[in-house]
Design a protein around this motif. Sequence first.
Motif, PDB file in Angstrom:
ATOM      1  N   LEU A  29       1.053  -1.310  -0.072  1.00 46.42           N
ATOM      2  CA  LEU A  29       0.060   0.140   0.080  1.00 46.42           C
ATOM      3  C   LEU A  29       0.949   1.192   0.052  1.00 46.42           C
ATOM      4  CD1 LEU A  29      -3.251   0.469   0.170  1.00 46.42           C
ATOM      5  CD2 LEU A  29      -2.859   0.482   2.389  1.00 46.42           C
ATOM      6  N   PHE A  33       1.121   4.691  -2.689  1.00 42.51           N
ATOM      7  CA  PHE A  33       1.169   5.899  -2.380  1.00 42.51           C
ATOM      8  C   PHE A  33       2.406   6.724  -2.885  1.00 42.51           C
ATOM      9  CE2 PHE A  33      -1.284   5.335   2.072  1.00 42.51           C
ATOM     10  CZ  PHE A  33      -2.379   4.970   1.199  1.00 42.51           C
ATOM     11  N   ASN A  40       2.242  12.678  -9.400  1.00 43.37           N
ATOM     12  CA  ASN A  40       1.924  14.102  -9.069  1.00 43.37           C
ATOM     13  C   ASN A  40       3.177  15.178  -9.564  1.00 43.37           C
ATOM     14  OD1 ASN A  40      -0.785  14.914  -8.008  1.00 43.37           O
ATOM     15  ND2 ASN A  40      -0.462  13.029  -7.140  1.00 43.37           N
ATOM     16  N   ILE A  66      -3.519  11.694 -15.380  1.00 43.15           N
ATOM     17  CA  ILE A  66      -4.477  11.873 -14.092  1.00 43.15           C
ATOM     18  C   ILE A  66      -5.293  10.731 -14.366  1.00 43.15           C
ATOM     19  CG2 ILE A  66      -6.344  12.737 -12.951  1.00 43.15           C
ATOM     20  CD1 ILE A  66      -4.953  15.559 -13.066  1.00 43.15           C
ATOM     21  N   VAL A  73      -5.071   2.889  -9.941  1.00 41.04           N
ATOM     22  CA  VAL A  73      -5.661   2.982  -8.514  1.00 41.04           C
ATOM     23  C   VAL A  73      -6.759   1.779  -8.422  1.00 41.04           C
ATOM     24  CG1 VAL A  73      -6.665   3.781  -6.561  1.00 41.04           C
ATOM     25  CG2 VAL A  73      -4.588   4.862  -7.828  1.00 41.04           C
ATOM     26  N   ALA A  74      -7.741   1.817  -9.315  1.00 42.20           N
ATOM     27  CA  ALA A  74      -8.906   1.052  -9.361  1.00 42.20           C
ATOM     28  C   ALA A  74      -8.526  -0.377  -9.548  1.00 42.20           C
ATOM     29  CB  ALA A  74      -9.958   1.397 -10.521  1.00 42.20           C
ATOM     30  N   ILE A  75      -7.555  -0.838 -10.418  1.00 43.05           N
ATOM     31  CA  ILE A  75      -7.083  -2.204 -10.789  1.00 43.05           C
ATOM     32  C   ILE A  75      -6.235  -2.554  -9.684  1.00 43.05           C
ATOM     33  CG2 ILE A  75      -5.474  -3.522 -12.485  1.00 43.05           C
ATOM     34  CD1 ILE A  75      -8.299  -3.162 -13.524  1.00 43.05           C
ATOM     35  N   LEU A  77      -5.835  -1.327  -6.624  1.00 37.98           N
ATOM     36  CA  LEU A  77      -6.386  -1.981  -5.294  1.00 37.98           C
ATOM     37  C   LEU A  77      -7.318  -3.233  -5.373  1.00 37.98           C
ATOM     38  CD1 LEU A  77      -7.898   1.475  -3.591  1.00 37.98           C
ATOM     39  CD2 LEU A  77      -6.445  -0.046  -2.459  1.00 37.98           C
ATOM     40  N   GLY A  78      -7.939  -3.487  -6.394  1.00 38.99           N
ATOM     41  CA  GLY A  78      -8.577  -4.697  -6.737  1.00 38.99           C
ATOM     42  C   GLY A  78      -7.586  -5.899  -6.403  1.00 38.99           C
ATOM     43  N   ILE A  81      -6.452  -6.141  -2.798  1.00 37.47           N
ATOM     44  CA  ILE A  81      -7.684  -6.857  -1.929  1.00 37.47           C
ATOM     45  C   ILE A  81      -7.430  -8.358  -2.138  1.00 37.47           C
ATOM     46  CG2 ILE A  81      -9.901  -7.270  -1.729  1.00 37.47           C
ATOM     47  CD1 ILE A  81     -10.317  -4.148  -2.153  1.00 37.47           C
TER      48      ILE A  81
ATOM     49  N   MET B  31      -2.047   8.041   4.458  1.00 39.06           N
ATOM     50  CA  MET B  31      -3.064   8.463   3.541  1.00 39.06           C
ATOM     51  C   MET B  31      -3.668   9.858   3.791  1.00 39.06           C
ATOM     52  SD  MET B  31      -6.613   6.760   2.825  1.00 39.06           S
ATOM     53  CE  MET B  31      -7.258   8.078   4.020  1.00 39.06           C
ATOM     54  N   LEU B  34      -1.008  12.220   2.328  1.00 35.68           N
ATOM     55  CA  LEU B  34      -1.017  12.206   0.835  1.00 35.68           C
ATOM     56  C   LEU B  34      -2.321  12.852   0.307  1.00 35.68           C
ATOM     57  CD1 LEU B  34       0.357  11.082  -1.748  1.00 35.68           C
ATOM     58  CD2 LEU B  34      -1.385   9.216  -1.474  1.00 35.68           C
ATOM     59  N   MET B  38      -2.082  16.493  -2.051  1.00 35.20           N
ATOM     60  CA  MET B  38      -2.680  16.571  -3.377  1.00 35.20           C
ATOM     61  C   MET B  38      -3.441  17.677  -3.527  1.00 35.20           C
ATOM     62  SD  MET B  38      -2.283  13.443  -4.753  1.00 35.20           S
ATOM     63  CE  MET B  38      -2.079  11.773  -4.573  1.00 35.20           C
ATOM     64  N   VAL B  56      -9.822  19.282 -11.785  1.00 30.31           N
ATOM     65  CA  VAL B  56      -9.655  18.026 -11.979  1.00 30.31           C
ATOM     66  C   VAL B  56      -8.972  17.145 -10.927  1.00 30.31           C
ATOM     67  CG1 VAL B  56      -8.948  16.032 -13.674  1.00 30.31           C
ATOM     68  CG2 VAL B  56     -10.157  17.921 -14.702  1.00 30.31           C
ATOM     69  N   GLN B  57      -7.722  17.748 -10.735  1.00 31.82           N
ATOM     70  CA  GLN B  57      -6.841  17.261  -9.488  1.00 31.82           C
ATOM     71  C   GLN B  57      -7.630  17.117  -8.209  1.00 31.82           C
ATOM     72  OE1 GLN B  57      -3.683  16.516  -9.541  1.00 31.82           O
ATOM     73  NE2 GLN B  57      -3.095  16.473  -7.467  1.00 31.82           N
ATOM     74  N   VAL B  60     -10.637  14.399  -9.034  1.00 31.67           N
ATOM     75  CA  VAL B  60     -10.190  13.253  -9.301  1.00 31.67           C
ATOM     76  C   VAL B  60      -9.418  12.393  -8.141  1.00 31.67           C
ATOM     77  CG1 VAL B  60      -8.913  11.699 -10.580  1.00 31.67           C
ATOM     78  CG2 VAL B  60     -10.486  13.273 -11.841  1.00 31.67           C
ATOM     79  N   TYR B  61      -8.124  13.128  -7.719  1.00 36.93           N
ATOM     80  CA  TYR B  61      -7.264  12.779  -6.860  1.00 36.93           C
ATOM     81  C   TYR B  61      -7.978  12.710  -5.507  1.00 36.93           C
ATOM     82  CZ  TYR B  61      -2.963  11.434  -8.966  1.00 36.93           C
ATOM     83  OH  TYR B  61      -2.236  10.443  -9.758  1.00 36.93           O
ATOM     84  N   VAL B  65      -9.399   9.263  -5.922  1.00 40.05           N
ATOM     85  CA  VAL B  65      -8.642   8.167  -5.606  1.00 40.05           C
ATOM     86  C   VAL B  65      -8.416   7.962  -4.108  1.00 40.05           C
ATOM     87  CG1 VAL B  65      -6.071   7.875  -5.748  1.00 40.05           C
ATOM     88  CG2 VAL B  65      -7.268   8.549  -7.716  1.00 40.05           C
ATOM     89  N   LEU B  68     -11.103   6.045  -2.821  1.00 41.61           N
ATOM     90  CA  LEU B  68     -10.841   4.792  -3.038  1.00 41.61           C
ATOM     91  C   LEU B  68      -9.893   3.852  -2.070  1.00 41.61           C
ATOM     92  CD1 LEU B  68     -12.217   2.618  -5.259  1.00 41.61           C
ATOM     93  CD2 LEU B  68     -10.127   3.419  -6.520  1.00 41.61           C
ATOM     94  N   TYR B  69      -8.869   4.756  -2.119  1.00 46.21           N
ATOM     95  CA  TYR B  69      -7.923   4.355  -0.874  1.00 46.21           C
ATOM     96  C   TYR B  69      -8.481   3.900   0.392  1.00 46.21           C
ATOM     97  CZ  TYR B  69      -3.684   4.700  -3.771  1.00 46.21           C
ATOM     98  OH  TYR B  69      -2.801   4.357  -4.672  1.00 46.21           O
ATOM     99  N   GLY B  72     -10.616   0.999   0.229  1.00 50.58           N
ATOM    100  CA  GLY B  72      -9.708  -0.322   0.101  1.00 50.58           C
ATOM    101  C   GLY B  72      -8.964  -0.777   1.571  1.00 50.58           C
ATOM    102  N   MET B  73      -8.827   0.228   2.380  1.00 56.19           N
ATOM    103  CA  MET B  73      -8.173   0.201   3.464  1.00 56.19           C
ATOM    104  C   MET B  73      -8.995  -0.564   4.536  1.00 56.19           C
ATOM    105  SD  MET B  73      -5.748   3.321   3.728  1.00 56.19           S
ATOM    106  CE  MET B  73      -6.133   3.777   5.293  1.00 56.19           C
ATOM    107  N   GLY B 158     -11.814  -3.601 -11.730  1.00 59.20           N
ATOM    108  CA  GLY B 158     -11.989  -3.456 -10.427  1.00 59.20           C
ATOM    109  C   GLY B 158     -13.208  -3.957  -9.492  1.00 59.20           C
TER     110      GLY B 158
END
Lengths: 100, 184
Positions: A29, A33, A40, A66, A73-75, A77-78, A81, B31, B34, B38, B56-57, B60-61, B65, B68-69, B72-73, B158
């Motif tokens: 993980l 990051f 970025n 971006i 990230v989508a793929i 994180l899948g 998991i 996290m 981070l 961003m 957009v940053q 989206v970020y 994102v 999503l983290y 996921g955590m 995903g």
Amino acid sequence: MIGLNHYLILSGILFSIGLVGVLRRKNLLMLFFSTEIMLNAANVAFAAISNFYNDLSGQMFAFFIIAIAASEVAIGLGLLILVYKKENTLDLDDLASMKG
Amino acid sequence: MFEQIAFYLFSVLTIGLFLITVFSKNVLYAMTSLASGMVLIAGFFFLVGADFLGVVQLIVYVGAVMALYAFGMMFFNVTKDLKEKTTSNIWVMIIGVTVALLMTLMFGGAINPDAIYASLPINSSMTNPQAVGMALFTKYLVPFEVAAIMLLIAMIGGIVLAGKKMDKSLTDAEDEKIQPKDVK
């Protein structure tokens, strides 16, 4: 006055922070990051170059970076998991299954 | 004047927050720092006049994102501090600093600024979102569509990867491994 070099040096510093993270951390993980930090840093450089050379292409590249980061990230994180379900850990040392 | 203040403030804060991300032992701290880093990166985008990119940053970020983290955590056990074996920190630092120097030289020294010309000049009569829209739907239309297909594939991937057996808790049943069901 803030010039292009200021932004590029900042971008280089941020990129090396991300690189140090990728080299140093052992948790998957945290590796994710660190890659986000590197992406970025590249985006900052693209946007600054786009501004100082009066060219919109840099911003376009940043948009696609971006988009790629979002799908990564989508793929990713899948997959993380799934790895955690299988191995119950995210540590790279524990995940090493090949002897060598 | 204000640009300088903003640049240096954002730089110091961003570098500090990303250092926390890289060196923190706690995933939640990493996290959070981070995510705030961003937000400050979006501030840099506003400073260089890339308004739409900054928005957009943020969306989206910071919005997608990092959320999503955070989701996921919930699957991972993050309340404990990470225990990692760290090998030879000195070499990692040397490599990092060397790469920083190399990149600075590469960007600052090797490029001849006079040889660069704008292939897509910024039209000053349009605002930034307008100009981005014009460029995105004319010159960059094919990459835009390809990126759309890639995002669709990533979304399906995903869902397929993470969506199996969502009804079983992973953290409660640490001892008994969840056996994969037979695939038809």
